[in-house]
Scaffold this motif. Structure first.
Motif, mmCIF file in Angstrom:
data_model
loop_
_atom_site.group_PDB
_atom_site.id
_atom_site.type_symbol
_atom_site.label_atom_id
_atom_site.label_comp_id
_atom_site.label_asym_id
_atom_site.label_seq_id
_atom_site.Cartn_x
_atom_site.Cartn_y
_atom_site.Cartn_z
ATOM 1 N N LYS A 39 28.158 33.415 25.530
ATOM 2 C CA LYS A 39 28.409 34.349 26.624
ATOM 3 C C LYS A 39 29.705 35.081 26.346
ATOM 4 O O LYS A 39 30.788 34.577 26.627
ATOM 5 C CB LYS A 39 28.513 33.603 27.952
ATOM 6 N N GLU A 42 33.261 39.668 29.426
ATOM 7 C CA GLU A 42 32.946 40.999 29.919
ATOM 8 C C GLU A 42 34.122 41.504 30.736
ATOM 9 O O GLU A 42 34.610 40.819 31.625
ATOM 10 C CB GLU A 42 31.697 40.946 30.797
ATOM 11 N N TRP A 43 34.561 42.696 30.441
ATOM 12 C CA TRP A 43 35.659 43.307 31.179
ATOM 13 C C TRP A 43 35.066 44.268 32.179
ATOM 14 O O TRP A 43 34.406 45.242 31.841
ATOM 15 C CB TRP A 43 36.598 44.044 30.224
ATOM 16 N N GLU A 44 35.302 44.018 33.456
ATOM 17 C CA GLU A 44 34.714 44.849 34.493
ATOM 18 C C GLU A 44 35.552 46.079 34.792
ATOM 19 O O GLU A 44 35.026 47.141 35.056
ATOM 20 C CB GLU A 44 34.547 44.024 35.771
ATOM 21 N N ASP A 45 36.867 45.945 34.759
ATOM 22 C CA ASP A 45 37.759 47.029 35.171
ATOM 23 C C ASP A 45 38.620 47.439 33.977
ATOM 24 O O ASP A 45 39.773 47.051 33.875
ATOM 25 C CB ASP A 45 38.617 46.583 36.345
ATOM 26 N N ILE A 46 38.049 48.241 33.098
ATOM 27 C CA ILE A 46 38.769 48.626 31.889
ATOM 28 C C ILE A 46 39.776 49.728 32.182
ATOM 29 O O ILE A 46 40.877 49.744 31.648
ATOM 30 C CB ILE A 46 37.780 49.078 30.795
ATOM 31 N N ASN A 48 41.367 50.373 34.998
ATOM 32 C CA ASN A 48 42.352 50.005 36.027
ATOM 33 C C ASN A 48 42.359 50.973 37.201
ATOM 34 O O ASN A 48 43.414 51.354 37.707
ATOM 35 C CB ASN A 48 43.755 49.894 35.440
ATOM 36 N N ASP A 50 41.502 50.386 40.209
ATOM 37 C CA ASP A 50 41.987 49.729 41.419
ATOM 38 C C ASP A 50 43.507 49.656 41.457
ATOM 39 O O ASP A 50 44.097 49.545 42.532
ATOM 40 C CB ASP A 50 41.421 48.315 41.518
#
Length: 60
Positions: A39, A42-46, A48, A50
């Protein structure tokens, strides 16, 4: 009797130290490789997005 106990305790400490220095890092690398193969991270917020509101808050 004291010589036998001393030899056993020193030997045990040396074996434990060798395991900590060599075997533990090797196991870390192996398990890290297996975890990324099964697995991947995984980077969700590349971008930034937010963080922009928080940066503006402190920039004032």
């Amino acid at each position: 009797g004291n010589r036998t106990l001393g030899t056993a305790s020193i030997g045990g400490m040396l074996i434990g130290m060798i395991c900590q220095i060599f075997i533990v890092p090797v196991l870390f690398v192996i398990f890290q490789y297996l975890q990324e193969k099964v697995k991947p991270m995984e980077w969700e917020d590349i971008d930034n997005a937010d963080a922009v509101t928080e940066i503006e808050q402190y920039a004032k």
